[in-house]
Structures are given as C-alpha cells and as structure tokens.
Enzyme design. Structure first.
Site, mmCIF file in Angstrom:
data_model
loop_
_atom_site.group_PDB
_atom_site.id
_atom_site.type_symbol
_atom_site.label_atom_id
_atom_site.label_comp_id
_atom_site.label_asym_id
_atom_site.label_seq_id
_atom_site.Cartn_x
_atom_site.Cartn_y
_atom_site.Cartn_z
ATOM 1 N N HIS A 320 31.837 46.680 50.152
ATOM 2 C CA HIS A 320 31.695 45.834 48.957
ATOM 3 C C HIS A 320 33.000 45.116 48.612
ATOM 4 O O HIS A 320 33.007 44.235 47.747
ATOM 5 C CB HIS A 320 31.167 46.643 47.775
ATOM 6 C CG HIS A 320 32.187 47.503 47.086
ATOM 7 N ND1 HIS A 320 32.022 47.961 45.796
ATOM 8 C CD2 HIS A 320 33.382 48.010 47.495
ATOM 9 C CE1 HIS A 320 33.051 48.694 45.436
ATOM 10 N NE2 HIS A 320 33.888 48.742 46.447
ATOM 11 N N GLU A 349 27.283 53.323 49.144
ATOM 12 C CA GLU A 349 27.503 52.206 48.223
ATOM 13 C C GLU A 349 26.269 51.982 47.361
ATOM 14 O O GLU A 349 25.209 52.580 47.575
ATOM 15 C CB GLU A 349 27.830 50.931 49.004
ATOM 16 C CG GLU A 349 29.176 50.969 49.702
ATOM 17 C CD GLU A 349 29.829 49.609 49.797
ATOM 18 O OE1 GLU A 349 29.511 48.723 48.971
ATOM 19 O OE2 GLU A 349 30.668 49.431 50.693
ATOM 20 N N GLU A 376 28.397 43.509 45.300
ATOM 21 C CA GLU A 376 27.491 44.626 45.517
ATOM 22 C C GLU A 376 26.249 44.059 46.208
ATOM 23 O O GLU A 376 25.965 42.860 46.101
ATOM 24 C CB GLU A 376 27.112 45.285 44.194
ATOM 25 C CG GLU A 376 28.301 45.866 43.441
ATOM 26 C CD GLU A 376 29.068 46.902 44.240
ATOM 27 O OE1 GLU A 376 28.455 47.896 44.679
ATOM 28 O OE2 GLU A 376 30.282 46.712 44.442
#
Length: 435
Positions: A320, A349, A376
C-alpha cells in the site's frame, strides 16, 4: 490552473445552515441506539465497542453545528497536534507517567522539564482537578510509549504539509489521481525529490515511523491467531522440516514486530524466521532473549530476493506504500524466488469492501495517496495487481473483521496436468488457475 469546477450560479445556503445543529432529527434514534449498545459492552466484544464509538461520533456530528465542526477542524485539531508534539519533544508525557496517577501541578512539571509553564497545554486530554493542576488520563499515559507517540512526528510533522497542500498539488496536475512514486503530494509540499522514507531518514524521523508501525496494529486480532487463520493447516502442514529450511521471510518487516508475534503464537514452527529491511532499519534491532528466534537480513525489496524457496513470503503494509507499477516489481522479485506449488505469498493489508468502508481504512487510503501516491486496495484491485499483473493465484482472503487488515493467501501454481489439478481441487485450492 483552473479549478476542477467553476460554480456560476449563486449559492443559496444561508448562515442559518452553518449555525444550526447538523441533523437534530436523528438525535433521538442515535441516543436510543447508544443506550442499547451499552448493554453489549459487557460481552467484551470489540465489534460492539466499535459500533458504539461510531454511534457516539454520529451523535456528536448530529448535534454539532457546521460552524462548530469547522472551528474544531481549523482550531482544535491543529492545536492538539501541536500540544502533543511539544509534549513528546520536551518529555512531558514520560514525566507525567513517571509521576504516576496523581494530581500534578503545571509549575512543578514546567520546572522539572525546563520549559515555560505557559507552554504546557491540556487541550482536553488531561483531567483538570484544580487551577493549573491535572491528572493524567489513559491517553496521556499512553503517549509515554514510543509505539504511541511515534505516529505524531512520523505522520503529522512529516505528513501534515502533504494534507494541507494536497489541493494545490491536485490543482497543478488537473485533478488526476497521483500514481507516480516520484511525484507525490509529499514531494510537492516539502519541495524535495526524496520519497517519504528517505525524507524521514534524512530528518531523523525514521525511528518514529518504525515505532508507529509497531503501534497502530495493537489491540487488534493478529492474523496468526487460531480464530483468524488456521496456521497449522495453511502453512505448517506440508512445510519443509529441515532445520536449514526457511519457513517465513518477512519482507520489509521493519523491526520484526510481526514475526515476533507469530513466534509467540507458534514457537515450534519448522525452519528459520527471517526479517528483511533496509540496513539502517534491521541494523537497529538490538539482540535480546525475545528476538533470538529472528534472523535479521539487510535487503531492498526492489532487488533480487536472496532467499529461495521459503514456505512463506510475508508482506505487511508494504504494497500500500507503492503505486501498482512499483508494487508489481516487489511482488515480481518474490515470485522469482518462490518454489512453484510450495511457496506462498501472504499479504497482510486492507481489503476495502464495496460499501460501508471502515473509517480507519478510508483515512489511511488518503494518507497513502498524499504521502506516497499510493492507495489501499479493494479485492478487485488485489486480483488485478497480484493475479493479473504478477501471475500468482489467490487461494483465500482471510478476513479479521471490521477495521482489521485481511490476510490474502497467494500460491505460485505449478504447471500441471489435469490429474495434478484434480488433486489441487481436492486439497481445497479450487480457485487456482493453471499457468
């Protein structure tokens, strides 16, 4: 450069809108939901507590006038950041924690610290018990911990200008989503060609960043917990039992926080646990009884992966930090080292849902955009990046619940005949595509 939209028609919103409660009609229902939610706290369920926090925030937002919200944003929140950062720098939080949970006088604290008493500001995060006398709160006590106070210089001092000047960056680039790691809003704001990590190192904030990495994940269920991922079935079963084999490589693993936690949950896994990061990071790992199970290794994840054929290569909050083109290089280096049909890539993540994204995740998405021209990712993003661009197959996405990062399990599929593929299906890998 022109603004994205030019509004020609007159705006009809009046000052009355800005000085009236934002949503008074919603208040009775929110109070009712809050009262009902309190009863759920006794179960100790974290999701119930999170829901109550969300409802409490919604109640405040409904009661606040837009004018009060604006003042909170423009006055209070910047002032809080300033007060916390000054408290970090002069040692206030550590001194108050050392003094214990008792009333503490401003003059005595200022004298011990060698600062002007007028500089010590409470901003609502200390309990006022008398004139110029305060007791610490759980929040102020927590600020004495490096894993708690490190985020402020790492993200506010370093990242603040990126947020504040994001509109100028976007205006100058015709409001395009930043995807170039060499042209980030942070670089624009700080007038530098250094990326976030190099700039943090040059300004002495890299340790704060590393501490923040150890702190933001606290209080959440780790993926290696039995109720999250069945590690025995997913990783340990079928692993090479040789003492020289490498069980897991934590790529870009900072100080080894995750591997240490993994080892606490699974102290008898076969093979070695290796934490890789840049020399200045792993070089700061102090050998101790606690981390003797780890093998630190200096490594740049954009270069060839030196550990071949490990059971698992693990990336936590690494991809990310990078736009897709650079993330593809990182995954590609790992893929080249993986043993087909045996090695796994584990990506820890956020997987953003299609709707109702959690506020922490949404906020972090903007942090990644403003600091690193990154993001993200949704499930589709992860499939496009690691399956589509890198050729690894998702076995499963293990979800830890609201506000907790998922664990995405990838396998480097073998070139197989239909009989081998049938065995893969029986084993549960029925999503794997043959290459």
């Amino acid at each position: 450069m022109a603004k994205a939209i030019e509004i020609e028609e007159p705006v009809t919103v009046t000052v009355a809108t800005a000085t009236s409660p934002s949503n008074l009609a919603a208040v009775p229902q929110l109070i009712k939901e809050l009262a009902e939610g309190v009863g759920c706290l006794e179960s100790g369920c974290n999701e119930a507590r999170q829901a109550l926090v969300t409802q409490a925030r919604s109640l405040v937002q409904a009661l606040e006038t837009p004018r009060e919200t604006m003042i909170k944003h423009c006055w209070a929140q910047p002032a809080v950041f300033a007060a916390i950062l000054c408290g970090n720098e002069c040692g206030l939080w550590k001194l108050m924690a050392k003094n214990g949970d008792k009333p503490q006088k401003v003059k005595e604290l200022a004298c011990a610290l060698g600062v002007d008493p007028v500089l010590l500001s409470a901003m609502g995060y200390l309990l006022e018990v008398g004139e110029d006398e305060y007791k610490p709160t759980s929040f102020s006590l927590s600020l004495s911990l490096p894993i708690m106070n490190g985020g402020y210089p790492a993200l506010i001092t370093m990242g603040g200008p990126s947020f504040i000047n994001l509109h100028e960056y976007e205006r100058s680039r015709n409001w395009k989503n930043p995807t170039d790691a060499k042209d980030s809003p942070l670089m624009h704001a700080h007038k530098t060609d250094l990326n976030y990590f190099d700039l943090a190192a040059s300004r002495g904030y890299l340790e704060d960043f590393n501490n923040h990495m150890g702190g933001y994940r606290q209080g959440r269920l780790p993926w290696m917990a039995p109720e999250f991922v069945p590690v025995q079935e997913v990783l340990i079963k079928g692993a090479d039992q040789s003492p020289d084999a490498v069980f897991m490589v934590d790529v870009g693993g900072c100080l080894g926080h995750d591997l240490l936690e993994f080892h606490r949950y699974h102290p008898t896994v076969p093979g070695k646990l290796i934490v890789q990061d840049l020399p200045q990071v792993v070089g700061s790992i102090i050998p101790s009884e606690e981390n003797k199970a780890l093998t630190p290794m200096a490594h740049n994840f954009f270069e060839e992966q030196p550990i071949k054929g490990a059971r698992a290569y693990y990336l936590h909050s690494v991809l990310h930090d990078w736009p897709d083109d650079r993330a593809e290089v990182i995954v590609g280096r790992i893929k080249a080292a993986m043993r087909p049909g045996y090695s796994k890539l584990l990506i820890n993540e956020n997987v953003i849902p299609r709707t109702d994204a959690y506020w922490e995740t949404s906020a972090l998405d903007l942090v990644m955009l403003s600091q690193l021209s990154a993001q993200e990712r949704t499930e589709r993003d992860w499939r496009d990046l690691v399956e589509g661009r890198c050729g690894l197959a998702i076995v499963k996405i293990w979800s830890g619940g609201r506000g907790v990062e998922s664990l995405i399990e990838y396998l480097f599929p073998i070139r197989a005949n239909p009989v081998d593929y049938k065995l893969f299906q029986i084993a549960g890998y029925n999503q794997i595509l043959l290459t």
